[in-house]
Design an enzyme around this catalytic site. Structure first.
Site, PDB file in Angstrom:
ATOM      1  CD  GLU A   1       1.869 -43.395  63.684  1.00 49.22           C
ATOM      2  OE1 GLU A   1       2.457 -43.075  64.732  1.00 49.22           O
ATOM      3  OE2 GLU A   1       2.373 -44.047  62.769  1.00 49.22           O
TER       4      GLU A   1
ATOM      5  NE  ARG B   1      -4.415  -7.464  73.575  1.00 53.40           N
ATOM      6  CZ  ARG B   1      -4.951  -6.683  74.491  1.00 53.40           C
ATOM      7  NH1 ARG B   1      -5.057  -7.083  75.740  1.00 53.40           N
ATOM      8  NH2 ARG B   1      -5.392  -5.497  74.166  1.00 53.40           N
TER       9      ARG B   1
END
Length: 184
Positions: free
Chosen positions: A142, A40
Site C-alpha cells: 500500500e 562498530r
C-alpha cells in the site's frame, strides 16, 4: 586458502541504539586482531531478494520508483525485504516479482547473494534469474508506488556501463544475467 586470523575481529558485546522497522542500529564492541577493542556501528537488516526477470526475447522487466533517500526515480530489478530473517529468500523473490510486476516465472536460478555494504550493514540480497514469464496483475504494498518497463537486456547492460543504472543489486543482476546468457 588464506589464513585470515591476523584480520579477524571477534564480537564481544552489543546493544540496540535504534530499533527501526526496516533496520536496527546496534553498537558492537569487538576485539581487534592486535588485542585492542573497538566500537562498530552496525545496521542490522533481515535481508532481501531481487529478481532479474527475462522474457522469451531477452527483455528485462524493471521497476521504476521514486527513492526519497537519493531524491530521484530509479530503475531497478523487482526486489523486497524478507518478512523475517528466517523467510526462504526464494519464496520472497517469487512474491516480490508478482507483487511489483504481476509476472510469474516457470524457471528460476539463483545468481548470487550480494552483501550490499559490509563495512557497516549485514544486509544480504539474494538475486535470482527468472524466465518462462507469465503476465498477471500487480499488487504492490500500500505504500509502494511503482511502474514497470521492459527493455532489451543488452540495453540494460549499456545503462549499467554508462552509470545510469546505479542501484547495486540491479547492476550486479543485469551483468550476471548477461554473462549467464552469453556463457550458459
Amino acid at each position: 586458502m588464506h589464513d585470515d586470523t591476523h584480520l579477524t575481529e571477534e564480537y564481544l558485546d552489543g546493544s540496540v541504539v535504534f530499533p527501526g522497522h526496516i533496520i536496527r542500529l546496534e553498537h558492537w564492541q569487538v576485539l581487534l586482531p592486535n588485542g585492542e577493542t573497538a566500537l562498530r556501528e552496525i545496521a542490522c537488516h533481515p535481508g532481501a531478494s531481487a529478481v532479474v526477470a527475462l522474457d522469451e526475447k531477452d527483455n528485462i522487466i524493471l521497476v521504476r520508483q521514486h527513492r526519497i533517500a537519493v531524491g530521484r526515480v530509479t530503475m531497478e530489478i523487482p526486489a523486497g525485504k524478507l518478512d523475517s530473517p528466517d523467510e526462504d529468500p526464494f519464496l520472497c523473490a517469487k512474491r516480490e516479482l508478482e507483487e511489483e510486476t504481476g509476472f510469474r516465472a516457470d524457471h528460476w536460478e539463483k545468481l548470487t547473494c550480494l552483501e550490499t555494504t559490509p563495512g557497516f550493514c549485514n544486509e544480504r540480497i539474494h538475486i535470482y534469474l527468472a524466465t518462462g514469464l507469465t503476465p498477471g496483475a500487480t499488487h504492490p504494498d500500500e505504500d509502494e508506488f511503482v511502474s514497470t518497463l521492459k527493455m532489451p537486456l543488452t540495453q540494460a547492460v549499456e545503462l549499467v556501463m554508462q552509470g545510469s543504472l546505479r542501484d547495486g543489486k540491479t547492476a550486479l543482476g543485469v551483468m550476471m544475467a548477461a554473462h549467464h546468457r552469453r556463457h550458459g
